[in-house]
Design an enzyme around this catalytic site. Structure first.
Site, PDB file in Angstrom:
ATOM      1  N   TRP A  16      42.428   1.197 -16.870  1.00 30.15           N
ATOM      2  CA  TRP A  16      42.060   1.151 -15.450  1.00 30.15           C
ATOM      3  C   TRP A  16      42.113  -0.277 -14.919  1.00 30.15           C
ATOM      4  O   TRP A  16      42.579  -0.502 -13.803  1.00 30.15           O
ATOM      5  CB  TRP A  16      40.687   1.784 -15.225  1.00 30.15           C
ATOM      6  CG  TRP A  16      40.672   3.250 -15.553  1.00 30.15           C
ATOM      7  CD1 TRP A  16      39.938   3.863 -16.522  1.00 30.15           C
ATOM      8  CD2 TRP A  16      41.443   4.294 -14.928  1.00 30.15           C
ATOM      9  NE1 TRP A  16      40.203   5.214 -16.531  1.00 30.15           N
ATOM     10  CE2 TRP A  16      41.113   5.500 -15.575  1.00 30.15           C
ATOM     11  CE3 TRP A  16      42.385   4.318 -13.897  1.00 30.15           C
ATOM     12  CZ2 TRP A  16      41.692   6.725 -15.213  1.00 30.15           C
ATOM     13  CZ3 TRP A  16      42.958   5.539 -13.540  1.00 30.15           C
ATOM     14  CH2 TRP A  16      42.616   6.721 -14.194  1.00 30.15           C
ATOM     15  N   ASP A  50      34.611  -2.229 -10.863  1.00 32.50           N
ATOM     16  CA  ASP A  50      34.944  -0.808 -10.909  1.00 32.50           C
ATOM     17  C   ASP A  50      33.920  -0.174 -11.852  1.00 32.50           C
ATOM     18  O   ASP A  50      33.984  -0.344 -13.062  1.00 32.50           O
ATOM     19  CB  ASP A  50      36.375  -0.627 -11.444  1.00 32.50           C
ATOM     20  CG  ASP A  50      36.742   0.839 -11.660  1.00 32.50           C
ATOM     21  OD1 ASP A  50      35.900   1.726 -11.392  1.00 32.50           O
ATOM     22  OD2 ASP A  50      37.890   1.090 -12.095  1.00 32.50           O
ATOM     23  N   LYS A  79      32.806  11.071 -12.210  1.00 35.58           N
ATOM     24  CA  LYS A  79      32.352  10.863 -13.587  1.00 35.58           C
ATOM     25  C   LYS A  79      30.837  11.007 -13.665  1.00 35.58           C
ATOM     26  O   LYS A  79      30.331  11.754 -14.485  1.00 35.58           O
ATOM     27  CB  LYS A  79      32.760   9.468 -14.092  1.00 35.58           C
ATOM     28  CG  LYS A  79      34.206   9.062 -13.805  1.00 35.58           C
ATOM     29  CD  LYS A  79      35.194   9.645 -14.781  1.00 35.58           C
ATOM     30  CE  LYS A  79      36.657   9.549 -14.387  1.00 35.58           C
ATOM     31  NZ  LYS A  79      37.220   8.254 -14.086  1.00 35.58           N
TER      32      LYS A  79
HETATM   33  C1  LIG Z   1      38.546   7.669 -13.634  1.00 34.59           C
HETATM   34  C2  LIG Z   1      38.574   6.215 -13.398  1.00 34.59           C
HETATM   35  C3  LIG Z   1      39.369   5.642 -12.378  1.00 34.59           C
HETATM   36  C4  LIG Z   1      40.297   6.464 -11.527  1.00 34.59           C
HETATM   37  O1  LIG Z   1      39.581   7.218 -10.623  1.00 34.59           O
HETATM   38  P1  LIG Z   1      40.300   8.133  -9.520  1.00 34.59           P
HETATM   39  O2  LIG Z   1      39.109   8.573  -8.721  1.00 34.59           O
HETATM   40  O3  LIG Z   1      40.987   9.232 -10.236  1.00 34.59           O
HETATM   41  O4  LIG Z   1      41.228   7.288  -8.743  1.00 34.59           O
HETATM   42  C5  LIG Z   1      39.301   4.288 -12.187  1.00 34.59           C
HETATM   43  N1  LIG Z   1      38.506   3.511 -12.935  1.00 34.59           N
HETATM   44  C6  LIG Z   1      37.736   4.011 -13.921  1.00 34.59           C
HETATM   45  C7  LIG Z   1      36.875   3.103 -14.730  1.00 34.59           C
HETATM   46  C8  LIG Z   1      37.750   5.388 -14.184  1.00 34.59           C
HETATM   47  O5  LIG Z   1      36.982   5.887 -15.152  1.00 34.59           O
END
Ligand SMILES: *Cc1c(COP(=O)(O)O)cnc(C)c1O
Length: 362
Positions: free
Chosen positions: A103, A173, A197
């Site tokens: 990511w 993030d 998540k």
């Molecule tokens: C799942 C995830 C993403 C991507 O998320 P989307 O909502 O599918 O764009 C980005 N960063 C992390 C750390 C993730 O776990």
């Protein structure tokens, strides 16, 4: 009612049973409203109240002060890979990125379209088995911001303390570990998280942005990509993910009733502790991917001695009601995602299943 199985999926992921039951009970008609949350206007008083409550509870849970704005946007965390540099990089047009997994790499890819990216640290050479130590991070004191990924969903590593970045704005993030413990939000300029998540369903992204950062958003940006426009419109510049915000509101209330994030963190430590103990005491039958000092409390990644044995475990586990244990293709092996809503009983049951499997196959 259909029986529920244990869902170890990395995302979209498990939600608290209480939340699902309340949503189900009220899906036909919200009490006193006579309409489903799926049918109400985002400009209605009913939704005004839902979004205000969600913000209020999230502010309390994370102790966010009035120096920050909260947003519920769409486009996932992936759109934030672009919005962050588009809004925050100018006029310096350079930023530091700490690379700790797939990511972070995707975030770098988009940032490079906007300006110069300095890779302040990367653990890719070690197959992302850990996050970098503070002394390994080479920061540019003149960078527009420093970006890092607090929990690496795919590799199962996590920063247990945010990197020290001095006066440079810190951007995170936090898609896969937001709300898993209390953090000091004042250390951050911006935090973003796709909800699916650890907060709610897919389709909504939660953003915490420090007010001074909004001065960087230029008028030349497309409106939908401009944080300032979304803030000025209270996340209602266009139709937001109404249902997603509604579920986040219920999840925030569930966390509050549980005793807040300190209580949640204690449970998360216990749950992850049980699984890591099982791995560590297996005399090498199970091998954790992450180095102990970087282990994630949310995503536990491990391997067995052969891919055949891994396949066997996944298929027997799935038959026994443990779903979603297959690891991401870039790491292989297994991954148990045990977010906030995942019950401790489910972890205990998985541990006894794993011990039993080792006895039969070790
Ligand atoms: C799942 C995830 C993403 C991507 O998320 P989307 O909502 O599918 O764009 C980005 N960063 C992390 C750390 C993730 O776990």
């Amino acid at each position: 009612m259909e029986k529920r199985i244990y869902n170890f999926s990395a995302g979209p992921a498990i939600l608290p049973e209480e939340v699902l039951k309340e949503a189900q009970e009220h899906l036909f008609a919200l009490p006193g409203v006579g309409m489903s949350v799926l049918e109400i206007s985002h400009r209605s008083k009913v939704f005004d109240k839902i979004i205000a409550e969600a913000k209020e509870d999230l502010k309390k849970l994370l102790a966010i002060d009035d120096n920050y704005e909260l947003l519920f946007l769409q486009g996932g965390a992936s759109l934030q890979f672009s919005m962050v540099p588009l809004n925050l990089m100018p006029p310096k047009n350079k930023a530091d990125y700490i690379v700790t997994g797939s990511w972070s790499k995707k975030a770098v890819k988009e940032a490079k379209r906007v300006g110069t990216v300095n890779i302040a640290a990367s653990t890719e050479q070690e197959n992302f088995t850990r996050v970098p130590k503070q002394e390994e991070i080479k920061l540019d004191p003149d960078a527009a911001y420093v970006h890092f990924t607090s929990n690496n969903t795919i590799y199962g590593t996590e920063f247990h303390k945010e990197p020290e970045v001095g006066k440079v704005p810190l951007v995170c993030d936090a898609s896969s570990d937001i709300l898993h413990k209390k953090i000091d939000v004042n250390k951050y300029a911006l935090i973003y998280a796709g909800a699916q998540k650890n907060m709610g369903p897919s389709g909504v992204t939660f953003i915490i942005i420090r007010k001074d950062m909004l001065e960087r958003s230029q008028d030349t940006l497309h409106s939908m990509l401009n944080y300032k426009i979304h803030v000025d419109n209270g996340s209602l510049y266009n139709t937001p993910a109404v249902f997603g915000v509604y579920i986040i509101n219920l999840v925030a209330k569930w966390l509050k009733n549980l005793g807040g994030l300190d209580a949640m963190y204690k449970i998360n430590e216990e749950k992850a502790g049980l699984l890591y103990k099982c791995i560590d005491e297996s005399s090498g039958f199970y091998k954790g991917h992450a180095l102990p000092e970087s282990r994630s409390l949310m995503n536990i990644t491990f391997r067995l001695n052969s891919e055949d044995l891994e396949k066997k475990l996944i298929s027997e586990a799935s038959a026994a009601g443990f779903d979603g244990l297959k690891g991401h293709r870039s790491v292989g092996g297994l991954r148990a995602s045990i977010y906030n809503a995942f019950p401790k009983k489910g972890v205990e049951d998985l541990v006894s299943f794993m011990k039993d499997f080792q006895k039969k196959n070790g």
